[in-house]
Structures are given as C-alpha cells and as structure tokens.
Design a protein around this motif. Sequence first.
Motif, short mmCIF file in Angstrom:
data_model
loop_
_atom_site.label_atom_id
_atom_site.label_comp_id
_atom_site.label_asym_id
_atom_site.label_seq_id
_atom_site.Cartn_x
_atom_site.Cartn_y
_atom_site.Cartn_z
N THR A 47 0.68 -1.16 0.02
CA THR A 47 -0.01 -0.09 -0.17
C THR A 47 0.95 1.31 0.09
O THR A 47 0.57 2.14 -0.76
CB THR A 47 -1.05 -0.07 1.34
N ASP A 48 2.01 1.34 0.54
CA ASP A 48 2.79 2.31 0.91
C ASP A 48 4.28 1.88 0.79
O ASP A 48 4.92 1.51 1.70
CB ASP A 48 2.78 3.14 2.20
N LEU A 51 7.36 2.43 2.64
CA LEU A 51 7.77 1.81 4.06
C LEU A 51 8.58 0.72 4.02
O LEU A 51 9.19 -0.02 4.87
CB LEU A 51 6.33 1.42 4.76
N THR A 68 4.41 1.52 11.06
CA THR A 68 3.50 1.91 10.20
C THR A 68 2.41 2.95 10.54
O THR A 68 2.13 3.86 9.71
CB THR A 68 2.49 0.55 9.60
N THR A 71 4.33 6.39 10.43
CA THR A 71 4.24 6.99 8.98
C THR A 71 2.70 7.19 8.42
O THR A 71 3.01 8.10 7.66
CB THR A 71 5.01 5.87 8.16
N ASN A 72 1.97 6.19 8.58
CA ASN A 72 0.63 6.44 8.06
C ASN A 72 -0.38 5.95 8.68
O ASN A 72 -0.75 4.66 8.68
CB ASN A 72 0.94 5.55 6.70
N LEU A 75 -2.94 3.43 7.37
CA LEU A 75 -2.60 2.25 7.15
C LEU A 75 -2.32 1.40 8.18
O LEU A 75 -2.42 0.31 8.36
CB LEU A 75 -1.24 2.36 6.25
#
Length: 117
Positions: A47-48, A51, A68, A71-72, A75
């Motif tokens: 998804t990202d 990462l 995670t 960072t997001n 997510l």
Amino acid sequence: MGTENLTETLAGTVAVLFDFDGPLCDVFAGRPAPEVARELALLAASTDPALSAKLSETDDPLEVLRLTHATNPELGLRMEEALTAAEVEAVAVAGELPWGRSLPWKRCARLAGRSPW
C-alpha cells in the motif's frame, strides 16, 4: 505473596485476566512472530512502498505496527486489524508452556472456586 493470600484475593473476584503470551503459553510457537512481521511488512509496503525498507529491518510485529502508524496512521489502523487477525490465528495453534499446568495461580483459582480456563 503466599498461596493463602492469593487464594483470599481470588475468592473476592469475579474474573481474573492473564496475559497468555509468556505466563500460559507461547502464542507464536505455531505461527512465529518474525513470519507475522514479514507478512505485515509486505502488506503495508504493498500500500505504501516507501515503508518497505524501514519495515524490512524488523522481525517484530509490534514494531511493524508502530512504524506503520507513525508513517501512515490510516494504514496503521489496517495493520492493527491484520495483526489482531494474526494473533487470533496464532492463539489457535499456540503451544502450552511446560509449567502452564502447574502454576500456583491455577491451584489458587481452583481453591477459590474459580475455573482457571
């Protein structure tokens, strides 16, 4: 605390909660934590992609979750759900520790009229 004091304490309770991983069983014995961490890292990186490098440096599912989330956050919430599902799967195949059936708290729970399971 002696057995008598623990029995007294348990006698006045409705429920007693224990952390299963460690005192009672090895939750990730049948589904190793590093394996779960890799699965979560791959899911998050799909998804990202940014990462990927950061998550590949750990084999701890909780660290994957922490990184995670940091960072997001959106997510991170999905990773939290995935980790919960992995933990539920792991508990289904967890191995009881050799001392699990002989722990004093279990004897005290029985003496206090409580079921240890």
